[in-house]
Write an enzyme that holds these catalytic residues in place. Structure first.
Site, mmCIF file in Angstrom:
data_model
loop_
_atom_site.group_PDB
_atom_site.id
_atom_site.type_symbol
_atom_site.label_atom_id
_atom_site.label_comp_id
_atom_site.label_asym_id
_atom_site.label_seq_id
_atom_site.Cartn_x
_atom_site.Cartn_y
_atom_site.Cartn_z
ATOM 1 C CG PHE A 37 -2.276 -0.272 0.956
ATOM 2 C CD1 PHE A 37 -2.598 -1.629 0.389
ATOM 3 C CD2 PHE A 37 -3.342 0.274 0.886
ATOM 4 C CE1 PHE A 37 -3.806 -1.872 0.399
ATOM 5 C CE2 PHE A 37 -4.619 0.911 0.469
ATOM 6 C CZ PHE A 37 -5.348 -0.663 0.603
ATOM 7 N NE ARG A 78 -7.560 6.507 5.962
ATOM 8 C CZ ARG A 78 -7.688 6.024 5.124
ATOM 9 N NH1 ARG A 78 -6.729 5.439 5.463
ATOM 10 N NH2 ARG A 78 -8.504 6.372 4.631
ATOM 11 C CD GLN A 90 -6.371 10.057 2.547
ATOM 12 O OE1 GLN A 90 -6.422 9.204 2.773
ATOM 13 N NE2 GLN A 90 -4.903 10.388 2.666
ATOM 14 C CD GLU A 126 -2.736 3.395 -1.470
ATOM 15 O OE1 GLU A 126 -3.439 4.412 -1.080
ATOM 16 O OE2 GLU A 126 -1.763 4.066 -0.893
ATOM 17 C CG HIS A 161 -10.852 8.384 0.186
ATOM 18 N ND1 HIS A 161 -11.976 7.603 -0.090
ATOM 19 C CD2 HIS A 161 -10.090 7.723 1.270
ATOM 20 C CE1 HIS A 161 -11.827 6.016 0.639
ATOM 21 N NE2 HIS A 161 -10.541 6.028 1.320
ATOM 22 N NE ARG A 215 -4.656 6.163 -0.008
ATOM 23 C CZ ARG A 215 -6.100 5.692 1.039
ATOM 24 N NH1 ARG A 215 -7.401 6.458 1.510
ATOM 25 N NH2 ARG A 215 -6.121 4.301 0.495
ATOM 26 C CG HIS A 262 -8.489 7.735 -2.953
ATOM 27 N ND1 HIS A 262 -7.301 6.727 -4.400
ATOM 28 C CD2 HIS A 262 -8.082 6.019 -1.320
ATOM 29 C CE1 HIS A 262 -7.669 5.609 -4.199
ATOM 30 N NE2 HIS A 262 -7.446 5.612 -2.576
ATOM 31 C CG LEU A 319 -12.145 3.388 -3.055
ATOM 32 C CD1 LEU A 319 -11.231 4.611 -3.208
ATOM 33 C CD2 LEU A 319 -11.651 3.244 -1.401
#
Lengths: 243, 571
Positions: free
Chosen positions: B121, B385, B235, B250, B350, B281, B237, B247
């Site tokens: 990730f 995050r 955030q 990721e 997001h 991100r 994304h 979404l």
């Protein structure tokens, strides 16, 4: 479909405080490329008629909120594109086999209660380890494959709404609950096979299913509850399979 | 007369944090406490079900991963705004949650040896995201919901919309909620409470959030006197599906997918040459936004410029197995099969790093009130995050707050009866003030204008001039006569709950822009054109936002730094 075209939604309306008589109301909605039935209903709610009640959330077929009867079939409104219905006229009704709270919103209490009845959780003898884990229970990808399809269930109740047995026998658990029973039964980590069999082994239990297969046809997530019921019955007739 | 229900612990929200907390409160008390879960959705409908890619934890230190590494990745990812003692607690608590869920039935993907598998990730220096296809949040929710059904002491109040918290002398006493099925207002008296209602949600037009993700939980806590923290950090994304904003996980990049501009170029080499698509991100989203602004985006048929996420480079069998969910969405809703076509994507709102201000154990400054999950700002996420850290944050602080709220309830009795004054006031406000009163301005129009304002004035890149204008527009919207409910029926009146949601959205919009305007630096997801550098001298601090009748009031609190001094972030 071009941006200027329109679709006619004929929507079931019901308000218990209003004499309780259902009626239908027509709304004309402008369409856009990729528009879903849920988009159209939200358009109505926000622009034409704020009194329309709808239940919806994720708009990506994971939350299971927006099950309804669209042109006669139980579907998720968010996963049904206007264009795929190939019709300028769309009939929208609440799910069948369930009481209605208001308009398109069905009361799912009995459906959730039946899910709870099959004990949809892992039952283990090593309770201490299960609640205070020290190491992983191992499971192979093959063992995972045996149940994971049935774990795709989003509890949208489309199968319950389509089931002909549910419509005549209210004590029948229904396809969703039975599929979940099998999902836990066949999980190699579970140790309550006999208990699970007892839960559904009755005249109004798993034997009431007569394989209309309508549950599997309407499932939006490929769970195939009819297959789960068949596999479960095989277990009950011929004894537990290996694994 | 409003009916008063009594419980020991009341949890607002039924996503991952709320369900995990309900189970923990039950375990700690061996089923003796009566636990109520008040949730405006049905239990399996919370937007946690849409979390896709993974849940981070250090499982195999013997193979090279370490707590130290997860801690540092998280702190660096946060642009050094995370509280380091909170991150330490977080990382050390994570593995137990993964195995606990596994023991409750979670279908984690497995390795050859039958143990839990992990994938890569963004911003993580080791593949430590545990996964179950690309439906991680969904399976976690199912596991927790099903397990919660074991506990007869848990009562679910499904489709109960919480309208206010009752706090007396800085102590939580109860809450009011509308039972949507009947339209009745109820009061719930409890010894302790956990707010687990998720983040601010659909504040932007292009967002991954479900329609029910709105800031009403944050807003009622804020109005009751709990400060919010770090709300300016939103955030974006990198990969929202165009045009719906759904979404695309990721994990698609973790499994090998690449991002391309209109020239079919892997542009990230110019922004994050080492980590490329697996940079954090904030960095990837800014890179994408810049590509689009500089004319290297693709004009889509819906009038939205986008870039490409190319998954055709992933071996088809692997894609079908490990990314089944997003493939299904692309095929069904966009008419694209990612096995052989590129996916149109652009950055999308997001997640909110900010939330209700708590200490590292999730306790708010109000006695008896905790917050967990995205609703809380603990803070482990700081200014940005990392992917796969939010689901595990929900689990870790679901457990911690569930236990703490249970112990508090066991040690403290009920005080005398609930103050009826506030309950009556709430009844009056809703039924006399709103119900059946058609507003002069369509509240749904106000919502759309608010979202458009956030999109154009407080997005990935920000500057003073534009935010001052945005704040003016939101304050104008706040004054409009939109607070009214045309639908007069009692049963399932979502017109009523929508109006309450929109009120929360407009107010939280004001909070976000106010906090963003004040922070004169760039840090993590907060990128100011007029202050492009991080400024640790003046801004290594948390923003606290307090409710006043006139509007949000700001103050600042220090960041907890232990071992790791801020350095420049490079990927």
């Amino acid at each position: 479909m071009s941006g200027t075209s329109e679709v006619l939604l004929r929507v079931y309306r019901y308000d218990p405080s209003n004499g309780g008589k259902p009626r239908y109301q027509n709304y004309r909605v402008p369409t856009f490329r990729g528009m879903t039935v849920l988009d159209a209903l939200i358009y109505i709610k926000e622009n034409l008629d704020p009194t329309l009640s709808i239940r919806y959330s994720c708009r990506m077929a994971s939350c299971g909120s927006c099950g309804m009867t669209i042109n006669g079939l139980p579907r998720l409104a968010c996963f049904t594109q206007i264009s795929e219905l190939r019709s300028k006229y769309i009939l929208v009704q609440p799910l069948r086999n369930l009481p209605i709270i208001k308009d398109l919103v069905a009361d799912l209490d009995e459906f959730f209660n039946k899910h709870k009845l099959v004990k949809p959780y892992l039952i283990r003898r090593d309770v201490e380890e299960q609640e205070n884990p020290r190491e992983q229970y191992r499971q192979s990808e093959e063992e995972l494959e045996r149940y994971v399809q049935f774990a795709y269930c989003i509890k949208c109740a489309l199968c319950y709404s389509a089931c002909p047995v549910v419509s005549t026998d209210k004590s029948f658990p229904g396809p969703q609950a039975l599929a979940q029973l099998y999902r836990y039964y066949i999980d190699t980590r579970d140790e309550a096979r006999e208990e699970r069999i007892r839960i559904v082994d009755g005249a109004h239990g798993i034997w009431r299913c007569h394989f209309a297969d309508s549950c599997s046809q309407v499932c939006p997530k490929g769970v195939d509850p009819a297959l789960a019921i068949q596999l479960m019955r095989r277990e009950m007739m011929f004894g537990p399979s290996k694994g | 007369m409003v009916e008063v229900l009594e419980h020991d612990v009341v949890i607002v929200g039924s996503g991952l944090a709320g369900l995990r907390a309900a189970i923990e409160a039950s375990r700690v008390s061996r089923g003796k406490l009566s636990v109520a879960v008040v949730t405006k959705t049905q239990v399996m409908r919370s937007h946690s079900v849409s979390a896709e890619g993974g849940t981070a934890a250090v499982l195999y230190p013997e193979e090279g991963d370490s707590f130290e590494s997860h801690i540092y990745d998280t702190i660096k990812g946060s642009d050094f705004l995370a509280d380091q003692n909170a991150v330490e607690l977080f990382v050390h608590s994570a593995p137990r949650e993964i195995i606990q869920l596994e023991h409750w039935g979670m279908p984690w993907a497995r390795r050859e040896d039958g143990r839990i598998a992990q994938r890569a990730f963004g911003g993580m220096s080791y593949p430590r995201a545990c996964f179950a296809e690309d439906k991680v949040g969904f399976f976690e929710m199912q596991t927790l919901y099903d397990t919660a059904l074991k506990w007869d002491n848990i009562t679910f109040y499904q489709e109960w919309f919480a309208t206010s918290l009752i706090v007396e002398e800085n102590r939580f006493r109860g809450l009011t909620a509308i039972e949507m099925k009947t339209g009745e207002l109820h009061a719930v008296k409890a010894k302790s409470c956990i707010i687990a209602t998720g983040g601010a949600g659909r504040m932007y037009t292009f967002a991954t959030f479900g329609h029910s993700s709105t800031p009403d939980g944050l807003y009622i806590a804020y109005k009751a006197g709990a400060p919010l923290k770090d709300m300016e950090f939103v955030q974006f994304h990198p990969t929202g599906l165009v045009p719906s904003g759904i979404l695309i996980t990721e994990a698609a990049r973790g499994e090998g997918g690449v991002l391309l501009n209109a020239k079919e170029e892997r542009f990230l080499k110019r922004y994050a040459p080492q980590k490329m698509e697996l940079a954090p991100r904030d960095i990837v989203s800014r890179a994408m936004y810049t590509e689009i602004l500089e004319g290297r985006g693709v004009e889509g048929p819906d009038g939205m410029s986008h870039l490409w996420l190319d998954l055709t480079v992933i071996e088809p069998e692997k894609l079908k197995r490990r990314l089944a969910g997003i493939r299904e969405i692309c095929v069904k809703l966009a008419g694209i099969d990612p096995v052989n076509e590129k996916i149109p994507v652009r950055p999308v709102a997001h997640y909110y790093m900010g939330g209700i201000h708590t200490n590292i154990y999730g306790a708010t400054p109000i006695a008896g009130l905790w917050a967990a999950g995205e609703a809380a700002c603990i803070s482990i996420n700081g200014a940005n995050r990392l992917g796969s850290n939010s689901t595990i944050e929900c689990l870790v602080w679901g457990r911690i707050t569930g236990e703490a709220a249970a112990r508090y309830a066991m040690e403290n009795g009920f005080s005398s009866s609930l103050p009826t004054e506030q309950v009556q006031k709430e009844e009056k406000r809703i039924f006399d003030g709103l119900l059946g009163k058609a507003p002069r301005i369509n509240p749904y129009e106000v919502k759309k204008k608010m979202q458009r304002t956030m999109e154009s004035h407080c997005h990935i890149y920000r500057d003073e001039k534009s935010m001052i204008e945005g704040l003016r527009m939101i304050r104008e919207l706040k004054q409009l006569p939109y607070m009214g409910v045309e639908d007069s029926s009692r049963a399932y009146n979502t017109n009523l709950t929508n109006v309450l949601e929109i009120e929360a959205m407009v107010n939280v919009g004001e909070i976000i822009v106010t906090a963003a305007l004040q922070r004169r630096e760039s840090r993590g997801a907060h990128a100011r054109r007029d202050y492009p550098k991080r400024d640790d001298q003046n801004w290594l601090s948390h923003t606290l936002i307090h409710y006043t009748v006139e509007g949000p009031e700001l103050s600042y609190a220090p960041v907890h730094i232990d071992k790791y001094q801020p350095v420049e972030r490079k990927y």
